[in-house]
Design an enzyme around this catalytic site. Structure first.
Site, PDB file in Angstrom:
ATOM      1  N   ASP A 102       0.819  -1.207   0.000  1.00  0.00           N
ATOM      2  CA  ASP A 102       0.000   0.000   0.000  1.00  0.00           C
ATOM      3  C   ASP A 102       0.856   1.262   0.000  1.00  0.00           C
ATOM      4  O   ASP A 102       0.604   2.205  -0.746  1.00  0.00           O
ATOM      5  CB  ASP A 102      -0.987   0.001   1.186  1.00  0.00           C
ATOM      6  CG  ASP A 102      -0.337  -0.323   2.527  1.00  0.00           C
ATOM      7  OD1 ASP A 102       0.913  -0.456   2.600  1.00  0.00           O
ATOM      8  OD2 ASP A 102      -1.073  -0.466   3.520  1.00  0.00           O
ATOM      9  N   ASP A 115       6.902   4.006   3.178  1.00  0.00           N
ATOM     10  CA  ASP A 115       7.049   5.091   4.148  1.00  0.00           C
ATOM     11  C   ASP A 115       8.547   5.234   4.429  1.00  0.00           C
ATOM     12  O   ASP A 115       9.268   5.854   3.639  1.00  0.00           O
ATOM     13  CB  ASP A 115       6.205   4.735   5.380  1.00  0.00           C
ATOM     14  CG  ASP A 115       6.252   5.771   6.475  1.00  0.00           C
ATOM     15  OD1 ASP A 115       6.699   6.898   6.216  1.00  0.00           O
ATOM     16  OD2 ASP A 115       5.842   5.470   7.612  1.00  0.00           O
ATOM     17  N   GLY A 138      10.496   2.787   4.164  1.00  0.00           N
ATOM     18  CA  GLY A 138      11.076   1.849   3.209  1.00  0.00           C
ATOM     19  C   GLY A 138      11.586   0.574   3.858  1.00  0.00           C
ATOM     20  O   GLY A 138      11.998  -0.363   3.184  1.00  0.00           O
ATOM     21  N   THR A 197       9.981  -1.793   5.474  1.00  0.00           N
ATOM     22  CA  THR A 197       9.172  -2.981   5.172  1.00  0.00           C
ATOM     23  C   THR A 197       9.559  -3.545   3.810  1.00  0.00           C
ATOM     24  O   THR A 197       9.808  -4.753   3.672  1.00  0.00           O
ATOM     25  CB  THR A 197       7.670  -2.626   5.187  1.00  0.00           C
ATOM     26  OG1 THR A 197       7.332  -2.144   6.489  1.00  0.00           O
ATOM     27  CG2 THR A 197       6.808  -3.827   4.861  1.00  0.00           C
ATOM     28  N   LYS A 219       5.809   8.122   0.728  1.00  0.00           N
ATOM     29  CA  LYS A 219       6.079   9.291   1.578  1.00  0.00           C
ATOM     30  C   LYS A 219       7.556   9.633   1.412  1.00  0.00           C
ATOM     31  O   LYS A 219       8.404   9.231   2.215  1.00  0.00           O
ATOM     32  CB  LYS A 219       5.797   8.960   3.049  1.00  0.00           C
ATOM     33  CG  LYS A 219       4.346   9.048   3.448  1.00  0.00           C
ATOM     34  CD  LYS A 219       4.215   8.919   4.965  1.00  0.00           C
ATOM     35  CE  LYS A 219       2.813   8.529   5.355  1.00  0.00           C
ATOM     36  NZ  LYS A 219       2.712   8.108   6.768  1.00  0.00           N
ATOM     37  N   ASP A 252      -4.837   1.357   7.015  1.00  0.00           N
ATOM     38  CA  ASP A 252      -5.640   1.338   8.243  1.00  0.00           C
ATOM     39  C   ASP A 252      -5.013   2.153   9.361  1.00  0.00           C
ATOM     40  O   ASP A 252      -3.822   2.471   9.349  1.00  0.00           O
ATOM     41  CB  ASP A 252      -5.758  -0.096   8.749  1.00  0.00           C
ATOM     42  CG  ASP A 252      -4.439  -0.598   9.356  1.00  0.00           C
ATOM     43  OD1 ASP A 252      -3.406  -0.534   8.667  1.00  0.00           O
ATOM     44  OD2 ASP A 252      -4.437  -0.999  10.534  1.00  0.00           O
ATOM     45  N   ARG A 301      -9.940   0.688   6.327  1.00  0.00           N
ATOM     46  CA  ARG A 301      -9.385   0.137   5.079  1.00  0.00           C
ATOM     47  C   ARG A 301     -10.369   0.215   3.918  1.00  0.00           C
ATOM     48  O   ARG A 301      -9.979   0.238   2.753  1.00  0.00           O
ATOM     49  CB  ARG A 301      -9.001  -1.339   5.270  1.00  0.00           C
ATOM     50  CG  ARG A 301      -7.850  -1.587   6.228  1.00  0.00           C
ATOM     51  CD  ARG A 301      -7.384  -3.024   6.070  1.00  0.00           C
ATOM     52  NE  ARG A 301      -6.622  -3.505   7.221  1.00  0.00           N
ATOM     53  CZ  ARG A 301      -5.315  -3.348   7.375  1.00  0.00           C
ATOM     54  NH1 ARG A 301      -4.631  -2.693   6.467  1.00  0.00           N
ATOM     55  NH2 ARG A 301      -4.703  -3.836   8.438  1.00  0.00           N
TER      56      ARG A 301
HETATM   57  P1  IMP Z   1       7.702   1.440   6.168  1.00  0.00           P
HETATM   58  O1  IMP Z   1       8.315   0.155   6.589  1.00  0.00           O
HETATM   59  O2  IMP Z   1       8.050   2.561   7.083  1.00  0.00           O
HETATM   60  O3  IMP Z   1       7.945   1.800   4.734  1.00  0.00           O
HETATM   61  O4  IMP Z   1       6.160   1.285   6.371  1.00  0.00           O
HETATM   62  C1  IMP Z   1       5.411   0.536   5.548  1.00  0.00           C
HETATM   63  C2  IMP Z   1       4.193  -0.014   6.263  1.00  0.00           C
HETATM   64  O5  IMP Z   1       3.754   0.842   7.343  1.00  0.00           O
HETATM   65  C3  IMP Z   1       3.085  -0.047   5.263  1.00  0.00           C
HETATM   66  O6  IMP Z   1       2.986  -1.348   4.711  1.00  0.00           O
HETATM   67  C4  IMP Z   1       1.866   0.315   6.090  1.00  0.00           C
HETATM   68  O7  IMP Z   1       1.270  -0.869   6.579  1.00  0.00           O
HETATM   69  C5  IMP Z   1       2.373   1.105   7.268  1.00  0.00           C
HETATM   70  N1  IMP Z   1       2.167   2.568   7.118  1.00  0.00           N
HETATM   71  C6  IMP Z   1       3.116   3.502   6.854  1.00  0.00           C
HETATM   72  N2  IMP Z   1       2.595   4.739   6.776  1.00  0.00           N
HETATM   73  C7  IMP Z   1       1.264   4.581   6.970  1.00  0.00           C
HETATM   74  C8  IMP Z   1       0.152   5.526   6.975  1.00  0.00           C
HETATM   75  O8  IMP Z   1       0.270   6.739   6.770  1.00  0.00           O
HETATM   76  N3  IMP Z   1      -1.063   4.972   7.223  1.00  0.00           N
HETATM   77  C9  IMP Z   1      -1.253   3.639   7.447  1.00  0.00           C
HETATM   78  N4  IMP Z   1      -0.260   2.737   7.430  1.00  0.00           N
HETATM   79  C10 IMP Z   1       1.001   3.211   7.194  1.00  0.00           C
HETATM   80 MG    MG Z   2       0.985  -2.547   5.083  1.00  0.00          MG
END
Ligand code: IMP
Ligand code: MG
Length: 188
Positions: free
Chosen positions: A94, A97, A99, A101, A125, A153, A159
């Site tokens: 989805d 953010d 990165g 994940t 983002k 979510d 969602r």
């Molecule tokens: P990352 O590992 O920081 O890139 O975050 C990725 C995961 O965090 C995504 O798969 C989302 O499940 C969750 N996430 C990050 N930002 C948001 C947001 O603004 N709203 C909801 N879920 C988010």
């Molecule tokens: Mg997610």
């Protein structure tokens, strides 16, 4: 809630992404690997906007336990992942953010020895990204705001909204109240 990206804008952009993916993967053994739970709406729409043969697979990643906005450690459940050996795999999430994940998922999926491995997300983002990785495909770059809808979510709520929105304090309080009365969600 303040709508950031409308249903119509999402539909248009997903159609464009589907066309770009169809062009890139024509004649290739594509597997779209959706990341549960946040990618389910995008997955359903994007594969129908794609005109090349493909397989669909699922993996679960989560780092946002319960009613929180700060990510915790990444946990990956690979029990649903099929054989990806020699497949051209496109990981679909989805949002990109920080990165972390996507970076973690890429290292997990590499173990399956795919023919190629790329990533696609609806939202990026850009200002928060802190890894040496960029999504190969993204729908929209968005500012550093917490968003919900179209699969995203807060505490497993919101969602189903057909648009991307920035929840206000009242929306979050409502979702926290339902957190207090049910067991906390923890599923990406
Ligand atoms: P990352 O590992 O920081 O890139 O975050 C990725 C995961 O965090 C995504 O798969 C989302 O499940 C969750 N996430 C990050 N930002 C948001 C947001 O603004 N709203 C909801 N879920 C988010
Ligand atoms: Mg997610």
């Amino acid at each position: 809630m303040r709508i950031l990206i409308s249903e119509c804008e999402i539909r248009q952009r997903v159609t464009e992404l589907g066309a770009a993916i169809s062009e890139e993967y024509a004649g290739k053994p594509l597997t779209v690997l959706g990341v549960l739970t946040g990618s389910v709406i995008l997955l359903a729409d994007l594969i129908r906007a794609t005109s090349v043969p493909l397989r669909v697979a699922l993996i679960q990643a989560s780092s946002y336990p319960g009613a929180r906005m700060e990510a915790g450690p990444l946990s990956v459940d690979r029990s649903l992942v099929p054989d990806l050996n020699q497949r051209d795999v496109l990981i679909l999430d989805d949002i990109f953010d920080t990165g972390r994940t996507m970076l973690g998922l890429i290292s997990v999926v590499q173990e399956y020895r795919p023919r190629s491995l790329r990533s696609a997300v609806l939202l990026w983002k850009t200002a928060r990204t802190c890894v040496d990785l960029r999504p190969d495909y993204f729908g929209f770059s968005i500012p550093d705001e917490f968003v919900v809808g179209y699969g995203l979510d807060f505490n497993d709520e919101f969602r189903h909204l057909p648009y991307i929105a920035v929840p206000d304090e009242a929306d979050l309080a409502e979702a926290r109240r339902s957190a207090a009365s049910c067991s906390p969600g923890n599923n990406g």
